[in-house]
Design a protein around this motif. Sequence first.
Motif, mmCIF file in Angstrom:
data_model
loop_
_atom_site.group_PDB
_atom_site.id
_atom_site.type_symbol
_atom_site.label_atom_id
_atom_site.label_comp_id
_atom_site.label_asym_id
_atom_site.label_seq_id
_atom_site.Cartn_x
_atom_site.Cartn_y
_atom_site.Cartn_z
ATOM 1 N N GLU B 48 -11.632 -22.997 56.199
ATOM 2 C CA GLU B 48 -11.480 -21.314 57.331
ATOM 3 C C GLU B 48 -12.965 -20.843 56.440
ATOM 4 O O GLU B 48 -13.370 -19.849 57.547
ATOM 5 C CB GLU B 48 -9.927 -20.227 56.951
ATOM 6 N N VAL B 49 -12.635 -20.536 54.868
ATOM 7 C CA VAL B 49 -13.897 -19.415 54.773
ATOM 8 C C VAL B 49 -15.484 -20.467 54.935
ATOM 9 O O VAL B 49 -15.830 -19.478 55.319
ATOM 10 C CB VAL B 49 -13.794 -19.527 52.684
ATOM 11 N N GLU B 50 -14.999 -21.685 54.916
ATOM 12 C CA GLU B 50 -16.893 -22.495 55.393
ATOM 13 C C GLU B 50 -16.983 -21.580 56.720
ATOM 14 O O GLU B 50 -18.052 -21.660 56.869
ATOM 15 C CB GLU B 50 -16.475 -23.706 55.001
ATOM 16 N N PHE B 57 -19.042 -25.418 51.171
ATOM 17 C CA PHE B 57 -19.580 -25.724 50.128
ATOM 18 C C PHE B 57 -19.721 -27.481 49.536
ATOM 19 O O PHE B 57 -18.952 -27.944 50.241
ATOM 20 C CB PHE B 57 -18.029 -26.124 49.453
ATOM 21 N N LYS B 58 -20.596 -27.359 48.207
ATOM 22 C CA LYS B 58 -20.813 -28.759 47.337
ATOM 23 C C LYS B 58 -19.251 -29.296 46.406
ATOM 24 O O LYS B 58 -18.879 -28.188 46.549
ATOM 25 C CB LYS B 58 -21.892 -29.289 46.808
ATOM 26 N N LEU B 59 -19.135 -30.743 46.447
ATOM 27 C CA LEU B 59 -17.836 -30.476 46.322
ATOM 28 C C LEU B 59 -17.644 -30.155 44.663
ATOM 29 O O LEU B 59 -16.424 -30.154 44.127
ATOM 30 C CB LEU B 59 -17.553 -31.907 45.673
ATOM 31 N N ASN B 63 -15.027 -27.415 42.587
ATOM 32 C CA ASN B 63 -14.490 -27.628 41.754
ATOM 33 C C ASN B 63 -14.098 -27.028 39.945
ATOM 34 O O ASN B 63 -14.198 -27.335 39.141
ATOM 35 C CB ASN B 63 -14.549 -29.599 40.920
ATOM 36 N N LYS B 64 -15.560 -26.180 40.171
ATOM 37 C CA LYS B 64 -16.472 -25.381 39.130
ATOM 38 C C LYS B 64 -14.959 -24.152 39.581
ATOM 39 O O LYS B 64 -14.815 -23.495 38.638
ATOM 40 C CB LYS B 64 -17.191 -25.017 39.195
ATOM 41 N N MET B 65 -14.374 -23.883 40.652
ATOM 42 C CA MET B 65 -13.974 -22.720 41.073
ATOM 43 C C MET B 65 -13.187 -22.337 40.131
ATOM 44 O O MET B 65 -11.964 -23.833 40.548
ATOM 45 C CB MET B 65 -13.602 -22.840 42.965
ATOM 46 N N GLN B 66 -13.077 -21.460 40.007
ATOM 47 C CA GLN B 66 -11.194 -21.033 39.142
ATOM 48 C C GLN B 66 -10.639 -20.148 39.532
ATOM 49 O O GLN B 66 -9.458 -19.673 39.922
ATOM 50 C CB GLN B 66 -11.711 -21.195 38.158
ATOM 51 N N HIS B 67 -11.632 -18.701 40.160
ATOM 52 C CA HIS B 67 -10.924 -17.687 40.364
ATOM 53 C C HIS B 67 -11.199 -17.043 41.991
ATOM 54 O O HIS B 67 -12.445 -17.881 41.702
ATOM 55 C CB HIS B 67 -11.333 -16.361 39.512
ATOM 56 N N VAL B 68 -10.794 -16.773 42.057
ATOM 57 C CA VAL B 68 -11.433 -15.777 43.094
ATOM 58 C C VAL B 68 -13.175 -15.105 43.688
ATOM 59 O O VAL B 68 -14.002 -15.218 44.407
ATOM 60 C CB VAL B 68 -10.742 -14.687 44.257
ATOM 61 N N GLY B 69 -13.486 -14.571 42.211
ATOM 62 C CA GLY B 69 -14.151 -14.423 41.425
ATOM 63 C C GLY B 69 -15.237 -15.733 41.553
ATOM 64 O O GLY B 69 -16.399 -15.278 42.210
ATOM 65 N N ASP B 70 -15.474 -16.578 41.750
ATOM 66 C CA ASP B 70 -15.792 -17.738 41.930
ATOM 67 C C ASP B 70 -16.446 -17.562 43.222
ATOM 68 O O ASP B 70 -17.556 -18.110 43.590
ATOM 69 C CB ASP B 70 -15.532 -18.438 40.994
ATOM 70 N N ASP B 73 -18.824 -15.226 44.402
ATOM 71 C CA ASP B 73 -20.471 -15.636 43.869
ATOM 72 C C ASP B 73 -20.761 -16.183 44.731
ATOM 73 O O ASP B 73 -21.957 -16.053 44.940
ATOM 74 C CB ASP B 73 -20.429 -15.996 42.214
ATOM 75 N N LEU B 74 -20.216 -17.432 45.184
ATOM 76 C CA LEU B 74 -20.154 -18.745 45.584
ATOM 77 C C LEU B 74 -21.277 -18.019 46.726
ATOM 78 O O LEU B 74 -22.243 -18.698 47.553
ATOM 79 C CB LEU B 74 -19.440 -20.252 45.629
ATOM 80 N N ILE B 75 -20.286 -17.715 48.129
ATOM 81 C CA ILE B 75 -20.280 -17.339 49.315
ATOM 82 C C ILE B 75 -21.759 -16.084 49.147
ATOM 83 O O ILE B 75 -23.037 -15.989 49.586
ATOM 84 C CB ILE B 75 -19.363 -16.431 49.986
ATOM 85 N N ILE B 76 -22.090 -15.610 48.068
ATOM 86 C CA ILE B 76 -22.856 -14.710 48.102
ATOM 87 C C ILE B 76 -24.279 -15.168 47.955
ATOM 88 O O ILE B 76 -25.071 -14.821 48.454
ATOM 89 C CB ILE B 76 -22.793 -13.036 46.821
ATOM 90 N N SER B 77 -24.729 -16.449 47.055
ATOM 91 C CA SER B 77 -25.551 -16.975 46.415
ATOM 92 C C SER B 77 -25.932 -18.077 47.817
ATOM 93 O O SER B 77 -27.349 -17.969 47.845
ATOM 94 C CB SER B 77 -25.016 -17.973 45.510
ATOM 95 N N LYS B 78 -24.793 -18.503 48.052
ATOM 96 C CA LYS B 78 -25.242 -19.119 49.999
ATOM 97 C C LYS B 78 -25.863 -18.428 50.867
ATOM 98 O O LYS B 78 -26.189 -18.649 51.687
ATOM 99 C CB LYS B 78 -24.222 -19.951 50.141
ATOM 100 N N SER B 79 -24.790 -17.636 51.117
ATOM 101 C CA SER B 79 -25.907 -16.343 52.136
ATOM 102 C C SER B 79 -26.980 -15.650 51.872
ATOM 103 O O SER B 79 -28.038 -15.122 52.977
ATOM 104 C CB SER B 79 -24.668 -15.071 52.502
ATOM 105 N N ILE B 80 -27.350 -15.708 50.412
ATOM 106 C CA ILE B 80 -28.678 -14.860 50.533
ATOM 107 C C ILE B 80 -30.174 -15.995 50.782
ATOM 108 O O ILE B 80 -31.208 -16.599 50.988
ATOM 109 C CB ILE B 80 -29.045 -14.827 49.149
#
Lengths: 214, 81
Positions: B48-50, B57-59, B63-70, B73-80
Amino acid sequence: MSKYIFRPANVNDVDFLVNTIIEAEKSGSEIFSYSKVFNLSEEEVAAIFKEMFLEEIDGCEFSISNYMVAEFENKVVAAIGAWVEDKENPSSKIKSNLLGYYLPKESILFASQASKVTSELIIIHPPGALSLVMVYVSPDHRGNNLIDLLTKEHIKKNQGITDLAVQVMANNIPAIRAYNKIGFETAQIVKSEDEKILNFLPGNEKLLMKKKLN
Amino acid sequence: MEENQIIERLEKIFSSVFGKESIVLTRTTSAGDIAEWNSLNHMILISEVETAFNLKFKLKELNKMQHVGDLIDLIISKSIV
């Protein structure tokens, strides 16, 4: 008995490991939960499982490194997947990331109708215990103590382990008998009263069985 | 997109996937904080997020994602990019 060779699984065993998961999930029935939950044929799911295994990501039931196999006359005839759950990096997360990455979007959306119903039968892998997760012995080799022997191979690999755990559907009586025979006892029972669960899973009751090592 | 806008959208997605009226997320929220965040729901959530943010997201990233903060950050980096 001496004709069996026990060894860690490798990439050449992937087809057998895929079948191990399918048969273990069916739990002696004809209902394959992954097909039901994701609205895919058994063949489609098997092809996805194979791709997931070939990613060679450690830490869940789709990790080659978590399996020990038994060979008989150069043919793999049994496999057990097992690991000690990492609380910081749970197997459930690794598994769902893999599934989410490989499954078609429409299958994931379809699964949302199963989510609420099947969540009642979730049992967390006890931290610190060696969890036996996928267990399969080819029909011709049953009764030869292979579950016990493969479990011992996993124990050797995980030195210092004091507790074993396995989850089994309550209606899989032959499996429960086999675990009782090698010293497992029921430690927890979860049950769903929602009839819809039988649309997705082979039963509505699941056991967590445990064994303390001497 | 600003971080607070992302959190707002994520809260809506989380509430919908976990069947809750509302969910308050912080950067430290993780699967252990939400009872309904099981393996099947995790998969649905990521999907749903994708879809909502129109990214994949890459696999390894997952797998590195631990918290909502991660996730933020990923959404921000991919949006840029």
